[in-house]
Each structure stands twice: as C-alpha cells, then as structure tokens.
Design a protein around this motif. Structure first.
Motif, mmCIF file in Angstrom:
data_model
loop_
_atom_site.group_PDB
_atom_site.id
_atom_site.type_symbol
_atom_site.label_atom_id
_atom_site.label_comp_id
_atom_site.label_asym_id
_atom_site.label_seq_id
_atom_site.Cartn_x
_atom_site.Cartn_y
_atom_site.Cartn_z
ATOM 1 N N PHE A 66 8.842 74.538 -95.311
ATOM 2 C CA PHE A 66 8.487 75.594 -96.260
ATOM 3 C C PHE A 66 7.224 76.343 -95.792
ATOM 4 O O PHE A 66 6.589 77.034 -96.578
ATOM 5 N N TYR A 67 6.909 76.180 -94.531
ATOM 6 C CA TYR A 67 5.717 76.817 -93.975
ATOM 7 C C TYR A 67 5.884 78.324 -93.872
ATOM 8 O O TYR A 67 4.917 79.075 -93.964
ATOM 9 N N GLY A 68 7.103 78.776 -93.686
ATOM 10 C CA GLY A 68 7.358 80.195 -93.464
ATOM 11 C C GLY A 68 7.777 80.419 -92.020
ATOM 12 O O GLY A 68 8.192 79.493 -91.324
ATOM 13 N N ILE A 69 7.673 81.625 -91.563
ATOM 14 C CA ILE A 69 8.082 81.956 -90.205
ATOM 15 C C ILE A 69 7.012 82.803 -89.525
ATOM 16 O O ILE A 69 6.371 83.646 -90.166
ATOM 17 N N ARG A 70 6.815 82.554 -88.247
ATOM 18 C CA ARG A 70 5.829 83.304 -87.461
ATOM 19 C C ARG A 70 6.509 84.503 -86.835
ATOM 20 O O ARG A 70 7.450 84.387 -86.060
ATOM 21 N N LEU A 71 6.038 85.699 -87.192
ATOM 22 C CA LEU A 71 6.659 86.919 -86.697
ATOM 23 C C LEU A 71 5.585 87.979 -86.468
ATOM 24 O O LEU A 71 4.755 88.229 -87.342
ATOM 25 N N LEU A 72 5.601 88.559 -85.262
ATOM 26 C CA LEU A 72 4.646 89.620 -84.910
ATOM 27 C C LEU A 72 3.212 89.151 -85.062
ATOM 28 O O LEU A 72 2.330 89.888 -85.550
ATOM 29 N N GLY A 73 2.978 87.881 -84.690
ATOM 30 C CA GLY A 73 1.624 87.342 -84.731
ATOM 31 C C GLY A 73 1.113 87.013 -86.118
ATOM 32 O O GLY A 73 -0.078 86.767 -86.297
ATOM 33 N N LYS A 74 1.991 86.993 -87.090
ATOM 34 C CA LYS A 74 1.574 86.718 -88.459
ATOM 35 C C LYS A 74 2.553 85.756 -89.112
ATOM 36 O O LYS A 74 3.746 85.784 -88.835
ATOM 37 N N TRP A 76 4.737 84.671 -92.099
ATOM 38 C CA TRP A 76 5.379 85.286 -93.263
ATOM 39 C C TRP A 76 5.955 84.168 -94.136
ATOM 40 O O TRP A 76 6.706 83.333 -93.676
ATOM 41 N N ARG A 77 5.576 84.215 -95.394
ATOM 42 C CA ARG A 77 6.002 83.171 -96.328
ATOM 43 C C ARG A 77 6.438 83.825 -97.631
ATOM 44 O O ARG A 77 5.737 84.679 -98.182
ATOM 45 N N THR A 78 7.601 83.431 -98.140
ATOM 46 C CA THR A 78 8.101 84.004 -99.381
ATOM 47 C C THR A 78 7.346 83.434 -100.574
ATOM 48 O O THR A 78 6.676 82.393 -100.472
ATOM 49 N N LYS A 79 7.483 84.099 -101.715
ATOM 50 C CA LYS A 79 6.829 83.619 -102.936
ATOM 51 C C LYS A 79 7.374 82.248 -103.341
ATOM 52 O O LYS A 79 6.631 81.389 -103.813
ATOM 53 N N LYS A 80 8.678 82.038 -103.123
ATOM 54 C CA LYS A 80 9.272 80.744 -103.461
ATOM 55 C C LYS A 80 8.701 79.631 -102.593
ATOM 56 O O LYS A 80 8.438 78.521 -103.070
ATOM 57 N N GLU A 81 8.504 79.932 -101.306
ATOM 58 C CA GLU A 81 7.907 78.938 -100.409
ATOM 59 C C GLU A 81 6.473 78.630 -100.814
ATOM 60 O O GLU A 81 6.041 77.467 -100.777
ATOM 61 N N LYS A 82 5.729 79.651 -101.217
ATOM 62 C CA LYS A 82 4.353 79.444 -101.678
ATOM 63 C C LYS A 82 4.327 78.552 -102.923
ATOM 64 O O LYS A 82 3.470 77.673 -103.041
ATOM 65 N N ASN A 83 5.261 78.783 -103.835
ATOM 66 C CA ASN A 83 5.313 77.977 -105.056
ATOM 67 C C ASN A 83 5.619 76.512 -104.742
ATOM 68 O O ASN A 83 5.061 75.605 -105.363
ATOM 69 N N VAL A 84 6.513 76.309 -103.775
ATOM 70 C CA VAL A 84 6.852 74.934 -103.377
ATOM 71 C C VAL A 84 5.633 74.241 -102.791
ATOM 72 O O VAL A 84 5.311 73.096 -103.146
ATOM 73 N N LEU A 85 4.939 74.914 -101.886
ATOM 74 C CA LEU A 85 3.773 74.314 -101.239
ATOM 75 C C LEU A 85 2.655 74.024 -102.241
ATOM 76 O O LEU A 85 1.968 73.005 -102.147
ATOM 77 N N THR A 86 2.476 74.918 -103.206
ATOM 78 C CA THR A 86 1.461 74.694 -104.238
ATOM 79 C C THR A 86 1.795 73.468 -105.078
ATOM 80 O O THR A 86 0.932 72.633 -105.357
ATOM 81 N N ALA A 87 3.065 73.359 -105.497
ATOM 82 C CA ALA A 87 3.497 72.218 -106.297
ATOM 83 C C ALA A 87 3.380 70.920 -105.500
ATOM 84 O O ALA A 87 2.991 69.877 -106.034
ATOM 85 N N TRP A 88 3.695 70.985 -104.209
ATOM 86 C CA TRP A 88 3.612 69.807 -103.354
ATOM 87 C C TRP A 88 2.158 69.368 -103.173
ATOM 88 O O TRP A 88 1.853 68.169 -103.234
ATOM 89 N N LYS A 89 1.246 70.305 -102.981
ATOM 90 C CA LYS A 89 -0.163 69.955 -102.824
ATOM 91 C C LYS A 89 -0.707 69.314 -104.102
ATOM 92 O O LYS A 89 -1.503 68.368 -104.045
ATOM 93 N N THR A 90 -0.297 69.829 -105.255
ATOM 94 C CA THR A 90 -0.737 69.256 -106.532
ATOM 95 C C THR A 90 -0.206 67.836 -106.692
ATOM 96 O O THR A 90 -0.936 66.925 -107.108
ATOM 97 N N TYR A 91 1.053 67.648 -106.345
ATOM 98 C CA TYR A 91 1.669 66.320 -106.434
ATOM 99 C C TYR A 91 1.004 65.356 -105.451
ATOM 100 O O TYR A 91 0.698 64.209 -105.795
ATOM 101 N N LEU A 92 0.752 65.817 -104.234
ATOM 102 C CA LEU A 92 0.124 64.980 -103.214
ATOM 103 C C LEU A 92 -1.277 64.576 -103.625
ATOM 104 O O LEU A 92 -1.696 63.426 -103.417
ATOM 105 N N ASP A 93 -2.009 65.504 -104.218
ATOM 106 C CA ASP A 93 -3.369 65.199 -104.682
ATOM 107 C C ASP A 93 -3.350 64.088 -105.721
ATOM 108 O O ASP A 93 -4.216 63.204 -105.731
#
Length: 214
Positions: A66-74, A76-93
């Motif tokens: 859910f990291y996203g994809i590297r394109l043109l040196g940047k 790119w992460r969708t809003k859904k991927e960001k939500n997953v990572l946020t929820a995962w970090k909260t759970y991991l904490d």
C-alpha cells in the motif's frame, strides 16, 4: 518534410516503446492489486488468531503493497492507500503499547485492539473493492469462547513469566507436607531445644587414627 510529418514519424517509432511502458505499469497495478487482496483475505481469515505466522506476515506486507507507486521521480499514493496506512500505523502503535497488561487493563487493551483491527480491515476492504462495514468485520466471525479465553490466559502467563524472569515479581510457592513429615520435623525441633537447654546430650565417638591404620 514538415514538422508535422516528423512528429508523426517519431510517434510511429515510439509507439511500441510507449505501449510497452504502459503495459508494464498496467501489470504492476494488476499485480499489486492481487497482493492487496491477498493481504485482506489473510487478515480476514486470521483476525482472531493474531499470533498466527500468516497474520503477522500479512501485517508486515501492508507498508509495501500500500506504499503507492514511484513514477517520474515521485511517489504516487491514492487516498485509499493513505487511509490504509494511517489505520495500520494506529493499530501498530497500539500493539506496541508498553507497560503492564493484566486484569482489567489487559481486557480493555484487547477490546481496543479489536476495534482498531476492524478499522484497518475496513479501510483495506474499501481499497480492494469490498463493501463491508466495521460492525460486520468485528462481529461476523466464528470464534469459540475457549479460544478467546486461551488468548487472555496466554497473555497473563507471558506477562507474569517475564516479570518473574526479570526479578520484578517473586515466584509464588507453597510447601505441602504430610502429617508424618510434620511430626518428624517437630520431633527434631524438640530434640534440638533439649540439647540447647542441656537436657539432652549428643553422643560423640572418638576414633584413634592409629587403630584405623591397622
């Protein structure tokens, strides 16, 4: 040859390369979607067996898939991927919460853990195209009560054992003796008291070393 003709020829020459590059990214997105779905399926089937090897592996793959994809040196992460990572970090904490977890504190910790896991599963389900609500993700699972009790018991045992090994808690022991053993101990104590009071003598035998050598 006009500029337009040159651009047309260039486009024709580059078309295969562009098509290959586009296809490569399509394959990447498709593969990543498959892995995301596999993570969700694994977590769903093991969401009441958090110590399972498969559950732990799936959790540790979230940051990658859910990291996203590297394109043109940047990145790119969708809003859904960001939500997953946020929820995962909260759970991991919460999973890494330090401190003593016993009794009611442990029960509250487990209850919150279940809520945060359901939140994370909800975000992942949205990201992979499922339509589950949080109540369903938390409640709609078969788990024998014995398994839940076993988890709590294992946590209590693990915590207390760690406290004992660290020297922070004594090891409770109970000495159980028979009536015969108690009588023998009492007899020995009485004889010892008589000796100290001078009411009983100790038999002493002197052996001559010269006699023993013969």
């Amino acid at each position: 040859m006009t500029t337009s003709d040159g651009l047309s020829i260039l486009a024709i020459l580059l078309s295969p390369l562009i098509a290959l590059e586009v296809q490569r990214y399509i394959d990447i997105f498709r593969e990543r979607r498959v892995r995301k779905k596999r993570i969700f399926e694994t977590l769903m089937t093991t969401r009441r067996d958090e110590v399972s090897q498969y559950h732990v592996q799936a959790l540790n793959m979230i940051d990658i898939d859910f990291y996203g994809i590297r394109l043109l040196g940047k990145n790119w992460r969708t809003k859904k991927e960001k939500n997953v990572l946020t929820a995962w970090k909260t759970y991991l904490d919460h999973l890494n919460t330090p401190g003593d977890l016993v009794g009611a504190v442990l029960e509250n910790w487990v209850s919150k853990k279940d809520d945060l896991l359901a939140d994370m599963l909800y975000e992942i389900s949205i990201a992979v195209g499922y339509d589950f609500d949080k109540v369903y993700l938390k409640r709609s699972i078969y788990l024998p009560r014995a398994h839940g009790n076993q988890f709590l018991d294992n946590e209590i045992i693990r915590h207390n054992l760690a406290q004992i090994l660290d020297g922070k808690k004594p090891l409770p022991m109970r000495l159980v003796t028979t009536e015969e053993t108690q009588q023998e101990q009492k007899s020995i104590q009485n004889k010892y008291v008589e000796i100290l009071d001078g009411n009983r003598t100790i038999k002493v035998e002197l052996i001559n070393n010269s006699d023993t050598k013969k």
